[in-house]
Scaffold this active site. Structure first.
Site, PDB file in Angstrom:
ATOM      1  N   GLY A   1      -1.672  -2.278  -1.795  1.00 53.64           N
ATOM      2  CA  GLY A   1      -1.920  -3.653  -1.647  1.00 53.64           C
ATOM      3  C   GLY A   1      -3.421  -4.214  -2.314  1.00 53.64           C
ATOM      4  O   GLY A   1      -3.271  -5.350  -3.009  1.00 53.64           O
ATOM      5  N   THR A   2      -4.392  -3.162  -2.353  1.00 51.96           N
ATOM      6  CA  THR A   2      -5.548  -3.639  -2.981  1.00 51.96           C
ATOM      7  C   THR A   2      -5.281  -4.018  -4.423  1.00 51.96           C
ATOM      8  O   THR A   2      -5.791  -5.113  -5.097  1.00 51.96           O
ATOM      9  CB  THR A   2      -6.626  -2.817  -2.837  1.00 51.96           C
TER      10      THR A   2
ATOM     11  N   GLN B   1       0.418  -7.265   5.495  1.00 51.14           N
ATOM     12  CA  GLN B   1       0.572  -6.819   7.092  1.00 51.14           C
ATOM     13  C   GLN B   1       2.041  -7.566   7.556  1.00 51.14           C
ATOM     14  O   GLN B   1       2.556  -7.019   8.498  1.00 51.14           O
ATOM     15  CB  GLN B   1      -0.470  -7.532   7.799  1.00 51.14           C
TER      16      GLN B   1
ATOM     17  N   SER C   1       2.460  -3.152   0.514  1.00 51.97           N
ATOM     18  CA  SER C   1       2.075  -1.716   0.602  1.00 51.97           C
ATOM     19  C   SER C   1       2.801  -0.844   1.211  1.00 51.97           C
ATOM     20  O   SER C   1       3.479  -1.257   2.163  1.00 51.97           O
ATOM     21  CB  SER C   1       0.616  -1.739   1.101  1.00 51.97           C
TER      22      SER C   1
ATOM     23  N   HIS D   1       2.008   2.105   2.999  1.00 49.80           N
ATOM     24  CA  HIS D   1       1.454   3.065   4.050  1.00 49.80           C
ATOM     25  C   HIS D   1       1.485   2.250   5.319  1.00 49.80           C
ATOM     26  O   HIS D   1       1.007   2.639   6.271  1.00 49.80           O
ATOM     27  CB  HIS D   1       0.105   3.622   3.678  1.00 49.80           C
TER      28      HIS D   1
ATOM     29  N   THR E   1       1.751   6.018 -16.003  1.00 49.82           N
ATOM     30  CA  THR E   1       2.938   6.641 -15.865  1.00 49.82           C
ATOM     31  C   THR E   1       3.213   6.223 -14.408  1.00 49.82           C
ATOM     32  O   THR E   1       2.271   6.328 -13.378  1.00 49.82           O
ATOM     33  CB  THR E   1       2.635   8.148 -16.048  1.00 49.82           C
TER      34      THR E   1
ATOM     35  N   CYS F   1     -11.907  -0.579   6.747  1.00 49.70           N
ATOM     36  CA  CYS F   1     -12.889  -0.673   5.696  1.00 49.70           C
ATOM     37  C   CYS F   1     -14.170  -1.397   6.185  1.00 49.70           C
ATOM     38  O   CYS F   1     -15.096  -0.950   5.361  1.00 49.70           O
ATOM     39  CB  CYS F   1     -12.334  -1.107   4.391  1.00 49.70           C
TER      40      CYS F   1
END
Ligand SMILES: Cc1ncc(COP(=O)(O)O)c(C=O)c1O
Length: 383
Positions: free
Chosen positions: A71-72, A177, A197, A199, A235, A323
């Site tokens: 996501g970042t 989210q 994302s 995860h 890659t 974070c």
């Protein structure tokens, strides 16, 4: 000790079927997707199958889907990529975005771009009329998240998309989210770029995707080979891409059934807490909220102490985004919603997931009142 994980907005366990799908790509099908021999072609096929799965889930075409490291990176690529393609101009965002968007915007301000940070109402919603009013002749991008990671509020993305489309301004949505938790199709939503994302949806960490609508002017921010149609050099991370594709396939199968179950558990938690603990409030929209997210403020207590005390009881909750934990500042999201500091300091996020059970919620309801009482009695924030 019994352990209960209520931090699914931070990360989720990899689904066993996802792990099984990934395994051969570490040691048996290890070719580089850019190689033209059969080893490479096998890897390429796996990458493209995953891309198609994700594109289908989003209701877009595979060519519009770019793999990123999460996501970042998707947020950075969208915001910087559009900004750098234009060279100069004005960006509209909100004060409750994830740091991946906020700090990218701040970095762009330092090199001459102008940024408007819109406020939110008491439920954490951006007003589409305020987006309209903030538009200037030099506005080059609007970036607003789909759903807030801390309080779960679902933004009026369709209404904001109508405004940006009317004015011909690219619209980026941080969908991290919302993706795989609530149903939506990008067709007709007015979104030009959407980051997601893996995860957060039972896939591996370090992989994600950015949808880039055909015709959107965006430059690459990472230079190298011609990968990802020259939009993201490097890659391809084949095992993780395969895992992400599998995680999305499982979401496509399970999401509709799972969402009402998780929503009911979310409400069971909130109803149970307010019946047992005094001076507690729900942060976020009462109904337009992610199925698994409950953000609660316990007046006169500090979130950090509550998290540690709950952790000692085996319960994993969090104060806003993972974070930002470690700081004793109240959450910037809850503060932006106008929640007074004495409440904001005690804001705690519980995020439920596919493995959460009613029994686990009842266990938390048994443990929580005594924990809150003890922290309140010790807290310097006690009033
Ligand atoms: C709304 C939002 N955007 C972006 C991110 C960053 O995603 P990643 O962890 O894949 O870099 C997160 C993660 O917490 C998030 O919740």
């Amino acid at each position: 000790m019994r352990r209960v994980y209520l931090d699914h907005n931070a990360s989720t366990p990899v689904h066993p079927d996802v792990l099984a799908a990934m395994m051969p790509f570490f040691s048996e099908q290890y070719g580089n997707p850019s190689s033209i021999h059969s080893f490479g072609r096998e890897a390429r096929d796996a990458v493209e199958t995953a891309r198609e799965e994700i594109a289908r889930f989003l209701g877009v075409s595979a060519e519009e889907t770019v793999f990123t490291s999460g996501g970042t990176e998707g947020d950075n690529l969208a915001v910087k990529g559009v900004a750098w393609a234009r060279g100069t101009g004005h960006i509209i965002t909100s004060r409750v975005e994830h740091h991946a968007v906020l700090r990218t915007c701040q970095a762009l301000e330092r090199v001459g771009f102008a940024v408007t940070y819109l406020g939110v109402d008491q439920h954490g919603m951006v007003d589409p009329d305020e987006v309209r009013q903030a538009i200037r002749p030099d506005t080059i991008l609007v970036t607003i998240m789909f759903a807030n990671s801390e309080v779960g509020t679902i933004m009026p993305i369709d209404a904001i998309g109508r405004v940006t489309r009317e004015r011909g301004i690219p619209f980026h949505v941080d969908g991290v989210q919302a993706f795989g938790k609530i149903p939506f199709s990008l067709r007709g939503l007015g979104i030009d770029l959407l980051s997601c994302s893996s995860h957060k949806i039972y896939g591996p960490k370090g992989i994600g995707a950015l949808y880039v609508r055909k015709g959107t002017k965006m430059v690459s921010i990472q230079h190298g080979g011609d990968h990802e149609r020259r939009r993201r050099a490097g890659t391809e991370n084949v095992p993780e891409i395969v895992g992400f594709g599998k995680a999305v396939a499982i979401r496509a199968r399970d999401m509709a059934e799972e969402a009402p179950r998780v929503t009911a558990l979310r409400d069971r938690l909130w109803d149970g807490v307010r019946a047992r603990v005094e001076d507690v409030r729900l942060n976020g929209h009462p109904t337009r909220r992610l199925p698994g997210t409950v953000n609660l403020s316990f007046r006169g207590s500090e979130a950090e102490s509550l998290i540690l005390a709950l952790d000692l009881k085996g319960i994993g909750a969090s104060a806003g985004s993972a974070c930002t934990s470690g700081s004793l500042e109240p959450s910037y999201v809850v503060t932006a919603m106008g929640v007074p500091t004495e409440w904001a300091l005690g804001a705690l996020r519980y995020s439920l997931g596919r493995s959460t059970t009613a029994e686990e919620i009842d266990h938390v309801l048994e443990v929580l009142p005594a924990v809150v009482e003890r922290i309140r009695s010790l807290s310097p924030a006690a009033v």
